[in-house]
Structure formats: structure tokens, C-alpha cells
Enzyme design. Structure first.
Site, short mmCIF file in Angstrom:
data_model
loop_
_atom_site.label_atom_id
_atom_site.label_comp_id
_atom_site.label_asym_id
_atom_site.label_seq_id
_atom_site.Cartn_x
_atom_site.Cartn_y
_atom_site.Cartn_z
N ASP A 82 0.83 -1.21 0.00
CA ASP A 82 0.00 0.00 0.00
C ASP A 82 0.86 1.26 0.00
O ASP A 82 0.47 2.28 -0.58
CB ASP A 82 -0.92 0.02 1.24
N LEU A 135 1.08 3.13 7.76
CA LEU A 135 0.86 1.81 7.15
C LEU A 135 1.82 0.76 7.69
O LEU A 135 1.65 -0.43 7.42
CB LEU A 135 1.04 1.91 5.62
N ALA A 188 3.36 -2.01 9.76
CA ALA A 188 2.88 -2.99 10.74
C ALA A 188 3.44 -4.35 10.38
O ALA A 188 3.73 -4.61 9.21
CB ALA A 188 1.35 -3.06 10.72
N SER A 206 -7.84 -2.91 10.34
CA SER A 206 -8.05 -4.14 9.56
C SER A 206 -9.37 -4.83 9.90
O SER A 206 -9.78 -4.88 11.06
CB SER A 206 -6.90 -5.10 9.85
N GLU A 246 -9.71 -7.80 10.17
CA GLU A 246 -9.41 -8.93 11.06
C GLU A 246 -9.87 -8.67 12.49
O GLU A 246 -10.11 -9.60 13.25
CB GLU A 246 -7.90 -9.23 11.05
N TYR A 251 -2.41 -10.63 15.61
CA TYR A 251 -2.46 -9.49 14.68
C TYR A 251 -3.76 -8.70 14.89
O TYR A 251 -3.74 -7.47 14.99
CB TYR A 251 -2.38 -10.01 13.24
N LYS A 288 -4.29 -4.79 16.05
CA LYS A 288 -4.97 -3.79 15.23
C LYS A 288 -6.19 -3.20 15.97
O LYS A 288 -6.50 -2.02 15.82
CB LYS A 288 -5.39 -4.40 13.89
N HIS A 319 -6.89 -6.68 0.49
CA HIS A 319 -6.74 -6.10 -0.84
C HIS A 319 -5.39 -6.51 -1.40
O HIS A 319 -4.40 -6.61 -0.68
CB HIS A 319 -6.93 -4.59 -0.81
P1 NDP Z 1 2.95 -4.89 3.79
O1 NDP Z 1 3.25 -6.09 4.62
O2 NDP Z 1 3.17 -4.97 2.33
O3 NDP Z 1 3.80 -3.66 4.34
C1 NDP Z 1 4.00 -3.47 5.70
C2 NDP Z 1 5.01 -2.37 5.93
O4 NDP Z 1 5.25 -2.30 7.34
C3 NDP Z 1 6.35 -2.63 5.26
O5 NDP Z 1 6.85 -1.40 4.78
C4 NDP Z 1 7.21 -3.14 6.40
O6 NDP Z 1 8.59 -2.79 6.31
C5 NDP Z 1 6.64 -2.37 7.57
N1 NDP Z 1 6.92 -3.11 8.83
C6 NDP Z 1 6.57 -4.38 9.14
N2 NDP Z 1 7.01 -4.70 10.37
C7 NDP Z 1 7.67 -3.62 10.80
C8 NDP Z 1 8.39 -3.36 11.99
N3 NDP Z 1 8.46 -4.25 12.96
N4 NDP Z 1 8.99 -2.15 12.09
C9 NDP Z 1 8.87 -1.23 11.10
N5 NDP Z 1 8.21 -1.42 9.95
C10 NDP Z 1 7.62 -2.62 9.82
O7 NDP Z 1 1.45 -4.47 4.13
P2 NDP Z 1 0.36 -3.74 3.20
O8 NDP Z 1 1.00 -2.67 2.44
O9 NDP Z 1 -0.42 -4.78 2.51
O10 NDP Z 1 -0.61 -3.13 4.32
C11 NDP Z 1 -0.41 -1.82 4.83
C12 NDP Z 1 -1.08 -1.71 6.18
O11 NDP Z 1 -2.46 -2.02 6.05
C13 NDP Z 1 -0.53 -2.65 7.25
O12 NDP Z 1 -0.56 -1.96 8.47
C14 NDP Z 1 -1.51 -3.80 7.25
O13 NDP Z 1 -1.54 -4.45 8.50
C15 NDP Z 1 -2.80 -3.07 6.96
N6 NDP Z 1 -3.83 -3.86 6.31
C16 NDP Z 1 -3.55 -4.50 5.13
C17 NDP Z 1 -4.53 -5.23 4.50
C18 NDP Z 1 -4.26 -5.92 3.20
O14 NDP Z 1 -5.11 -6.73 2.77
N7 NDP Z 1 -3.17 -5.65 2.52
C19 NDP Z 1 -5.87 -5.35 5.08
C20 NDP Z 1 -6.06 -4.57 6.27
C21 NDP Z 1 -5.07 -3.87 6.86
P3 NDP Z 1 9.69 -3.79 5.74
O15 NDP Z 1 9.59 -3.66 4.25
O16 NDP Z 1 10.95 -3.27 6.31
O17 NDP Z 1 9.32 -5.17 6.23
#
Ligand code: NDP
Length: 326
Positions: free
Chosen positions: A18, A85, A87, A130, A132, A154, A158, A184
């Protein structure tokens, strides 16, 4: 004289799916983007490079568990909007790493909100909530008032972050809101997630006689949508007159099995290649979930009419094109 007003946005989790699509959207709208990442190395730019926007974003390294780093960046760039974003976003992984997931997904949000409250309370804040969180539901479709019953670490993280955002809005009058997004997908989704895994593995191994697709419980149903359209809802939420939480979804659920059947049929692959493996089963799982996107459509003017099978058609073609490049 026309003065072009440029807004500055922080995007945490910019290296994710995202983060990349939201960056593209905001750049098209003339924003200055500050991308926040835990590791400012070349991997963090991979998805931005796919969209050919890596050179247009300022990247900053920041540990969101350390509020001093956040304060420094807010003072340095004075953002108008922050899209949070970042997580640990995998439900499956959260069962293996419950403490890390809950710790990061809650404390990072608290740090961001505290920093905003203390030094720039006019920042507009978006939290990636989310579906979830709703978990074990009896009444569908989900709306923003549906009671939550989280079924994974998770989901618990959230839900807690979600209520923290509500609390900062109600206690301090911050412009802070939750976008409760349902699943998504896109070409940029990580391969650890179901739809991407199915597409990536299937397109790559279509002609490999030794390959099988191993999956867990595929009789559960989810409400799936398309990431490039869902990030638009994030932006719309921060442009509204008042901060409000919204459900962002397609409004329909389908089984994971039907996704596999559709993809296999499109690629002319036998269902004998499908193997149910208990290794991929979760301790608990949501059986069926879908939401009501009417408020997002009527109040925000968000437009979403895609059937998920249309999204799958797009993604199959993108996977094929990517394979040809290799
Ligand atoms: P991604 O897993 O693709 O991206 C997550 C991002 O969070 C990455 O940039 C990752 O960094 C960063 N991240 C993960 N763990 C950590 C940490 N411990 N410290 C710092 N940064 C961290 O997720 P999406 O883009 O798909 O989703 C974006 C947000 O939306 C998230 O919060 C997700 O939980 C939420 N969401 C997503 C849904 C979906 O279907 N996609 C549905 C509902 C909510 P790095 O690259 O370094 O790992």
C-alpha cells in the site's frame, strides 16, 4: 498569480504494497512524500522502483518504537498528513511472533499520536486498521459499529491501535481516523500472502510436473479488493471535513478455493496439483467476512465496483509479464 500549494505527507511502511500505491497516488496529486522505513536499504525501494517512483520520494530511516526519532522528523518536515501503514501485517506470522507483533503494531501508533499531540496537533493522521479485528462475527455485513472479537495476535494489535486512534480523537480533538480495510491485493503483494502466493507460484510453475500448490484451509471466505483503488480511500478520508472511521471493502466474500479454481482454470492447470497441508492451517480462523462500503461511497465519494475475478485477470497478466522479464 496561481500559487500551487504543496502538501507534505509522511508514509510509514512505504516499502510495502500500500505504501507504494499510496506514494504514486499522492505524487500525482503534487504531494511531497517522506517515506519512513525501518531500514533505508535498497530492498525498501523495490516496490517503489516497480512503479518507477523511487527517485521522487524522500526516504528517512526511523524506528517507530522510539518517539524521539518521530519527533525529530516531524520537526524537520512539518507534515500535513501522516499515513501509518507500517505494521507486522501477516496474521499467520502473528501466531509465531505474537509479542513482536503486538508490541510493534500498538506502540508505534501510540508514539506517532503522542508525537503529533505534543508538537504538531494539526497533522491529519490515518491508521491502517483491519477487518481482522471483527473476527468471530455473527452479523454480516460488517459496519463500523460491529462488535470486535479478534481471533489472532495481529487482530488484537490492530483492535488496540484502532481504539487508541479513537481515543486520541475524542480526548485531544486530533484529526485522526481509522480506515478499516478488508483484504486487498496487487502485483506488489508479498508472496507470503495467499492470493499472491497462488498467482506467483502457479504462473511460474505451470509447466513444472513436480510442482504442487500447498495451502491450508481454503474453505474460508474473504472480502477481497484491489490495492491501487483502496489507497484512494485512505487519501479521501484525510480530505473530509471531519475525521471519521470508515470500512473499505468490496462488499462481497468469496472462498479461497474459488480463487484457486479460477486461476487454475485460466491457466489450464489440473486441480490434482492442489494439496491441502496442515502446516498452513491456523489455530483459529475467520470463517466468513464481508463489509458494507456504503458510507465510504456516499460520504467520501469513493468509487469501487470491481469484481475480484476481474482483479485476478489483471494480476494473472501482470505475473505473466513479470515472468517474461526474467
Ligand atoms: P505490507 O506487509 O506490504 O507492508 C507493511 C510495511 O510495514 C512494510 O513497509 C514493512 O517494512 C513495515 N513493517 C513491518 N514490520 C515492521 C516493523 N516491525 N517495524 C517497522 N516497519 C515494519 O502491508 P500492506 O502494504 O499490505 O498493508 C499496509 C497496512 O495495512 C498494514 O498496516 C496492514 O496491517 C494493513 N492492512 C492491510 C490489508 C491488506 O489486505 N493488505 C488489510 C487490512 C489492513 P519492511 O519492508 O521493512 O518489512
Amino acid at each position: 498569480m496561481n500559487i500551487v500549494q504543496t502538501k507534505t505527507a509522511f508514509i510509514t511502511g512505504i516499502s510495502g504494497q500500500d505504501g507504494a500505491y499510496l506514494s504514486k497516488l499522492l505524487l500525482e496529486k503534487g504531494y511531497r512524500i517522506i517515506g519512513i522505513t525501518r531500514n533505508n536499504h535498497s530492498d525498501s525501494l523495490e516496490k517503489l522502483m516497480c512503479l518507477e517512483i523511487d527517485g521522487h520520494v524522500v526516504m528517512e530511516e526511523c524506528d517507530l518504537l522510539d518517539i524521539s526519532g518521530i519527533i525529530t522528523l516531524i520537526n524537520k518536515y512539518r507534515p500535513d498528513e501522516i499515513y501509518n501503514l507500517a505494521a507486522q501485517s501477516s496474521v499467520g506470522l502473528s501466531f509465531k511472533q505474537p509479542i513482536g507483533t503486538i508490541n510493534f503494531n500498538i506502540i508505534s501508533v501510540l508514539n506517532l499520536l503522542e508525537a503529533i499531540r505534543l508538537i504538531k496537533p494539526d497533522v491529519r493522521f490515518y491508521q491502517a486498521s483491519s477487518s481482522e479485528m471483527y473476527g468471530k462475527v455473527s452479523n454480516l455485513p460488517i459496519n463500523i459499529n460491529t462488535p470486535m472479537h479478534p481471533l489472532s495476535p495481529y487482530a488484537i494489535s490492530k483492535a488496540s491501535a484502532h481504539w487508541t486512534v479513537v481515543n486520541y480523537r475524542e480526548s485531544y480533538g486530533l484529526y485522526a481516523c481509522n480506515g478499516v480495510l478488508f483484504n486487498h491485493e496487487s502485483f506488489l503483494r508479498s508472496t507470503g500472502f495467499f492470493v499472491k502466493k497462488v498467482l506467483h507460484e502457479t504462473v511460474k510453475n505451470k509447466n513444472n510436473p513436480n510442482w504442487v500448490l500447498k495451502v491450508g484451509n481454503i474453505d474460508i471466505k474473504r472480502d477481497f479488493g484491489y490495492s491501487p483503488n483502496y489507497v484512494e480511500a485512505m487519501w479521501l478520508m484525510l480530505q473530509a471535513e471531519n475525521p471519521q472511521d470508515f470500512i473499505i471493502c468490496s462488499g462481497k466474500s468469496i472462498t479461497l478455493r474459488s480463487i484457486i479454481e479460477y486461476v487454475f482454470d485460466k491457466l489450464d492447470i489440473s486441480l490434482n496439483k492442489l494439496v491441502i497441508d496442515t502446516e498452513f492451517m491456523r489455530p483459529t480462523d475467520i470463517v466468513d467476512i464481508y463489509g458494507d462500503n456504503t458510507p465510504a461511497k456516499t460520504k467520501l465519494g469513493w468509487n469501487y465496483e470491481l469484481e475480484f475475478y476481474d482483479v485476478l485477470d489483471i494480476l494473472i497478466e501482470e505475473e505473466k509479464a513479470d515472468l517474461l522479464k526474467k
